[in-house]
Design a protein around this motif. Structure first.
Motif, PDB file in Angstrom:
ATOM      1  N   VAL A 184       0.826  -1.211   0.000  1.00 23.96           N
ATOM      2  CA  VAL A 184       0.000   0.000   0.000  1.00 23.96           C
ATOM      3  C   VAL A 184       0.859   1.261   0.000  1.00 23.96           C
ATOM      4  CG1 VAL A 184      -1.725   1.331   1.284  1.00 23.96           C
ATOM      5  CG2 VAL A 184      -1.895  -1.168   1.185  1.00 23.96           C
ATOM      6  N   VAL A 185       0.466   2.209  -0.858  1.00 28.86           N
ATOM      7  CA  VAL A 185       0.931   3.589  -0.785  1.00 28.86           C
ATOM      8  C   VAL A 185      -0.268   4.458  -0.434  1.00 28.86           C
ATOM      9  CG1 VAL A 185       1.639   5.585  -2.169  1.00 28.86           C
ATOM     10  CG2 VAL A 185       2.925   3.451  -2.311  1.00 28.86           C
ATOM     11  N   VAL A 186      -0.095   5.319   0.570  1.00 27.50           N
ATOM     12  CA  VAL A 186      -1.149   6.225   1.006  1.00 27.50           C
ATOM     13  C   VAL A 186      -0.745   7.645   0.641  1.00 27.50           C
ATOM     14  CG1 VAL A 186      -2.619   6.905   2.939  1.00 27.50           C
ATOM     15  CG2 VAL A 186      -1.440   4.704   3.001  1.00 27.50           C
ATOM     16  N   ASP A 187      -1.653   8.386   0.015  1.00 30.53           N
ATOM     17  CA  ASP A 187      -1.378   9.799  -0.206  1.00 30.53           C
ATOM     18  C   ASP A 187      -1.261  10.483   1.154  1.00 30.53           C
ATOM     19  OD1 ASP A 187      -0.951  12.211  -1.410  1.00 30.53           O
ATOM     20  OD2 ASP A 187      -2.835  12.259  -2.510  1.00 30.53           O
ATOM     21  N   LYS A 188      -0.567  11.617   1.183  1.00 32.90           N
ATOM     22  CA  LYS A 188      -0.474  12.338   2.456  1.00 32.90           C
ATOM     23  C   LYS A 188      -1.814  13.036   2.745  1.00 32.90           C
ATOM     24  CE  LYS A 188      -0.356  16.259   0.225  1.00 32.90           C
ATOM     25  NZ  LYS A 188      -1.542  17.126   0.248  1.00 32.90           N
ATOM     26  N   PRO A 189      -2.179  13.172   4.009  1.00 32.06           N
ATOM     27  CA  PRO A 189      -1.462  12.682   5.181  1.00 32.06           C
ATOM     28  C   PRO A 189      -1.619  11.171   5.334  1.00 32.06           C
ATOM     29  CG  PRO A 189      -3.543  13.612   5.877  1.00 32.06           C
ATOM     30  CD  PRO A 189      -3.434  13.873   4.399  1.00 32.06           C
ATOM     31  N   PHE A 190      -0.599  10.552   5.865  1.00 30.79           N
ATOM     32  CA  PHE A 190      -0.585   9.112   6.088  1.00 30.79           C
ATOM     33  C   PHE A 190      -1.740   8.671   6.973  1.00 30.79           C
ATOM     34  CE2 PHE A 190       1.456   5.442   8.406  1.00 30.79           C
ATOM     35  CZ  PHE A 190       1.596   4.597   7.302  1.00 30.79           C
ATOM     36  N   ALA A 191      -2.054   9.490   7.963  1.00 33.57           N
ATOM     37  CA  ALA A 191      -3.134   9.201   8.906  1.00 33.57           C
ATOM     38  C   ALA A 191      -3.524  10.506   9.584  1.00 33.57           C
ATOM     39  CB  ALA A 191      -2.683   8.169   9.939  1.00 33.57           C
ATOM     40  N   GLY A 192      -4.566  10.445  10.401  1.00 30.44           N
ATOM     41  CA  GLY A 192      -5.053  11.646  11.062  1.00 30.44           C
ATOM     42  C   GLY A 192      -4.420  11.918  12.407  1.00 30.44           C
ATOM     43  N   SER A 193      -3.591  10.996  12.893  1.00 29.57           N
ATOM     44  CA  SER A 193      -2.952  11.162  14.196  1.00 29.57           C
ATOM     45  C   SER A 193      -1.797  10.182  14.300  1.00 29.57           C
ATOM     46  CB  SER A 193      -3.951  10.887  15.329  1.00 29.57           C
ATOM     47  OG  SER A 193      -4.344   9.516  15.317  1.00 29.57           O
ATOM     48  N   GLU A 233      -1.477   8.094  16.701  1.00 31.97           N
ATOM     49  CA  GLU A 233      -2.090   6.829  17.120  1.00 31.97           C
ATOM     50  C   GLU A 233      -2.592   6.035  15.915  1.00 31.97           C
ATOM     51  OE1 GLU A 233      -5.772   5.216  19.957  1.00 31.97           O
ATOM     52  OE2 GLU A 233      -5.365   7.362  19.768  1.00 31.97           O
ATOM     53  N   GLU A 234      -3.280   6.714  14.993  1.00 28.60           N
ATOM     54  CA  GLU A 234      -3.776   6.014  13.806  1.00 28.60           C
ATOM     55  C   GLU A 234      -2.624   5.560  12.919  1.00 28.60           C
ATOM     56  OE1 GLU A 234      -7.454   6.537  10.746  1.00 28.60           O
ATOM     57  OE2 GLU A 234      -6.049   8.230  10.812  1.00 28.60           O
ATOM     58  N   ALA A 235      -1.582   6.381  12.805  1.00 27.79           N
ATOM     59  CA  ALA A 235      -0.412   5.989  12.021  1.00 27.79           C
ATOM     60  C   ALA A 235       0.213   4.714  12.564  1.00 27.79           C
ATOM     61  CB  ALA A 235       0.610   7.115  12.010  1.00 27.79           C
ATOM     62  N   ASN A 236       0.281   4.587  13.875  1.00 29.06           N
ATOM     63  CA  ASN A 236       0.820   3.364  14.478  1.00 29.06           C
ATOM     64  C   ASN A 236      -0.030   2.151  14.128  1.00 29.06           C
ATOM     65  OD1 ASN A 236       3.191   4.257  15.757  1.00 29.06           O
ATOM     66  ND2 ASN A 236       2.027   5.076  17.485  1.00 29.06           N
ATOM     67  N   PRO A 247      11.045   0.762   1.746  1.00 30.95           N
ATOM     68  CA  PRO A 247      10.455   1.732   0.817  1.00 30.95           C
ATOM     69  C   PRO A 247      11.164   3.073   0.911  1.00 30.95           C
ATOM     70  CG  PRO A 247       9.070   1.509   2.743  1.00 30.95           C
ATOM     71  CD  PRO A 247      10.149   0.464   2.872  1.00 30.95           C
ATOM     72  N   PRO A 248      10.997   3.952  -0.085  1.00 35.48           N
ATOM     73  CA  PRO A 248      11.654   5.259  -0.050  1.00 35.48           C
ATOM     74  C   PRO A 248      11.144   6.164   1.048  1.00 35.48           C
ATOM     75  CG  PRO A 248      10.092   5.150  -1.856  1.00 35.48           C
ATOM     76  CD  PRO A 248      10.205   3.770  -1.314  1.00 35.48           C
ATOM     77  N   VAL A 249       9.909   5.931   1.484  1.00 38.06           N
ATOM     78  CA  VAL A 249       9.318   6.665   2.603  1.00 38.06           C
ATOM     79  C   VAL A 249       8.712   5.619   3.523  1.00 38.06           C
ATOM     80  CG1 VAL A 249       7.628   8.390   3.325  1.00 38.06           C
ATOM     81  CG2 VAL A 249       8.786   8.642   1.112  1.00 38.06           C
ATOM     82  N   THR A 250       9.136   5.566   4.762  1.00 39.76           N
ATOM     83  CA  THR A 250       8.619   4.555   5.688  1.00 39.76           C
ATOM     84  C   THR A 250       7.456   5.101   6.511  1.00 39.76           C
ATOM     85  OG1 THR A 250      10.075   5.135   7.532  1.00 39.76           O
ATOM     86  CG2 THR A 250      10.953   3.606   5.877  1.00 39.76           C
ATOM     87  N   GLY A 251       6.665   4.192   7.014  1.00 36.77           N
ATOM     88  CA  GLY A 251       5.569   4.592   7.891  1.00 36.77           C
ATOM     89  C   GLY A 251       6.067   5.294   9.139  1.00 36.77           C
ATOM     90  N   GLU A 252       7.200   4.833   9.662  1.00 34.49           N
ATOM     91  CA  GLU A 252       7.760   5.451  10.862  1.00 34.49           C
ATOM     92  C   GLU A 252       8.180   6.904  10.599  1.00 34.49           C
ATOM     93  OE1 GLU A 252       7.926   1.093  11.362  1.00 34.49           O
ATOM     94  OE2 GLU A 252       8.479   2.457   9.737  1.00 34.49           O
ATOM     95  N   GLU A 253       8.710   7.170   9.411  1.00 30.97           N
ATOM     96  CA  GLU A 253       9.108   8.536   9.073  1.00 30.97           C
ATOM     97  C   GLU A 253       7.916   9.481   9.047  1.00 30.97           C
ATOM     98  OE1 GLU A 253      13.050   7.704   6.274  1.00 30.97           O
ATOM     99  OE2 GLU A 253      11.061   7.849   5.362  1.00 30.97           O
ATOM    100  N   VAL A 254       6.832   9.044   8.413  1.00 32.22           N
ATOM    101  CA  VAL A 254       5.678   9.936   8.327  1.00 32.22           C
ATOM    102  C   VAL A 254       4.927  10.011   9.659  1.00 32.22           C
ATOM    103  CG1 VAL A 254       5.376   9.877   5.849  1.00 32.22           C
ATOM    104  CG2 VAL A 254       4.366   8.069   7.208  1.00 32.22           C
TER     105      VAL A 254
END
Length: 344
Positions: free
Chosen positions: A88-97, A99-102, A315-322
């Motif tokens: 999955v690739v998600v357009d920005k924003p990755f999540a709304g918080s 907590e949701e990003a985690n 990936p070039p952009v990680t979930g942890e980074e965003v």
């Protein structure tokens, strides 16, 4: 072997900013989930049109799913796609918080699938050029940077009128790009101060972001504004050897809006009048010269995503980074509400 992607959403984001990049990245747009069936048939007649995201998620032939739906839906759809077994690739924003990003990150780990965020402005011509100037030591040690996006759009989108929504507002939109770039350059700040404001009439959603990020030897300012008749410089960077200023935004967005595709000749190339200026003081005398820009290449994001899936590399952009950028955004909001600097 063909690498196949499915696009969820065919509004402005999916149609203008994602679909035109894929061919240049070696990716076939094989499926699109949207009610815009006539536009899909016109633009991508060989792609399968699905009525819903859920229906597209059932397509096991896809190597990648790209979420380009309205921001409040990003986290939930990303988790659903991951649980269905997709990268999955998600357009920005990755999540709304945070907590949701985690939760999204955890879903990717549980499914053993790649999950990334479309932080395409890491491949803006000006940002690539700034990274190059810093890497070659042209600027010396950078001690101050001012990064901004400013527009004059006095009428907010009708969907934003008086309706504050999760993950909606300039801090989740342009702010994610500005702050992501600063974190890429300098890492996570020691502290943050700033605010988000709502200044346009008839809008209940923030349209100005001001953030100041503190590092041991650098001060970084990020500003995003939708209500500024006079634009601010895109970058003003001060170093111990030189200063660099870039007035106008990277041109890839304008090219894409004009119908250009990433594989077209001239994509990402900036004209000389858009070059930045490099100011130095050799022998004590001020010298200002035009500094050519590296070519922009938003499609490189998707090429690197494809290679990561094929090779099992990060990936070039990680979930942890965003997620960390979302930490900075939440700190800016907290600072505005309390009037205090927030430590990170």
């Amino acid at each position: 072997m063909t690498f196949r992607a499915g696009l969820v959403g065919y509004g402005a984001g999916g149609r203008i900013f994602h679909a035109p990049l894929l061919r240049a990245a070696g990716i076939e747009l094989a499926a699109i989930a949207s009610s815009r069936t006539e536009e899909i048939a016109r633009d991508f007649p060989d792609a399968t049109a699905y009525p819903t995201a859920h229906a597209l998620f059932e397509d096991r032939s896809l190597d990648l799913v790209i979420i380009t739906t309205p921001s409040p839906t990003h986290g939930a759809l990303a988790i659903e796609a991951l649980q269905a077994g997709h990268n999955v690739v998600v357009d920005k924003p990755f999540a709304g918080s945070v907590e949701e990003a985690n939760r999204v990150i955890d879903a990717g780990k549980h499914a053993s699938k790649l999950v990334s965020c479309f932080q395409n402005r890491r491949w803006d011509s000006d940002f690539l050029t700034l990274k190059d100037l810093m890497a070659r030591g042209v600027l010396g040690d950078v001690h101050h940077i001012h990064s901004s996006f400013s527009f004059f759009k006095p009428e907010p989108p009708t969907s934003w009128h008086n309706e504050p929504l999760n993950a909606v507002g300039i801090h989740f939109d342009l702010g994610t790009h500005l702050l992501d770039q600063l974190v890429q350059l300098f890492g996570m700040p020691d502290w943050v101060e700033g605010e988000v404001l709502t200044r346009r009439p008839n809008s209940g959603v923030p349209d100005r972001l001001h953030a100041r990020l503190g590092y041991p030897s650098v001060r970084a300012i990020a500003e995003a504004d939708m209500f500024s008749p006079e634009h601010a410089p895109r970058f003003v960077v001060q170093g111990t050897k030189a200063g660099w200023r870039k007035d106008f935004m990277d041109g890839q967005e304008a090219q894409l809006k004009g119908g250009m595709k990433a594989h077209d000749p001239g994509f990402g190339v900036e004209p000389p009048e858009n070059y930045g200026t490099l100011t130095t003081y050799p022998d004590g005398a001020k010298t200002v010269e035009r500094a050519p820009l590296l070519n922009g290449e938003h499609h490189t994001f998707y090429r690197l995503v494809r290679e990561a899936i094929q090779n099992g590399t990060p990936p070039p952009v990680t979930g942890e980074e965003v997620r960390d950028v979302l930490k900075v955004i939440e700190a800016v909001v907290q600072s505005g509400e309390t009037g205090r600097r927030v430590a990170l």
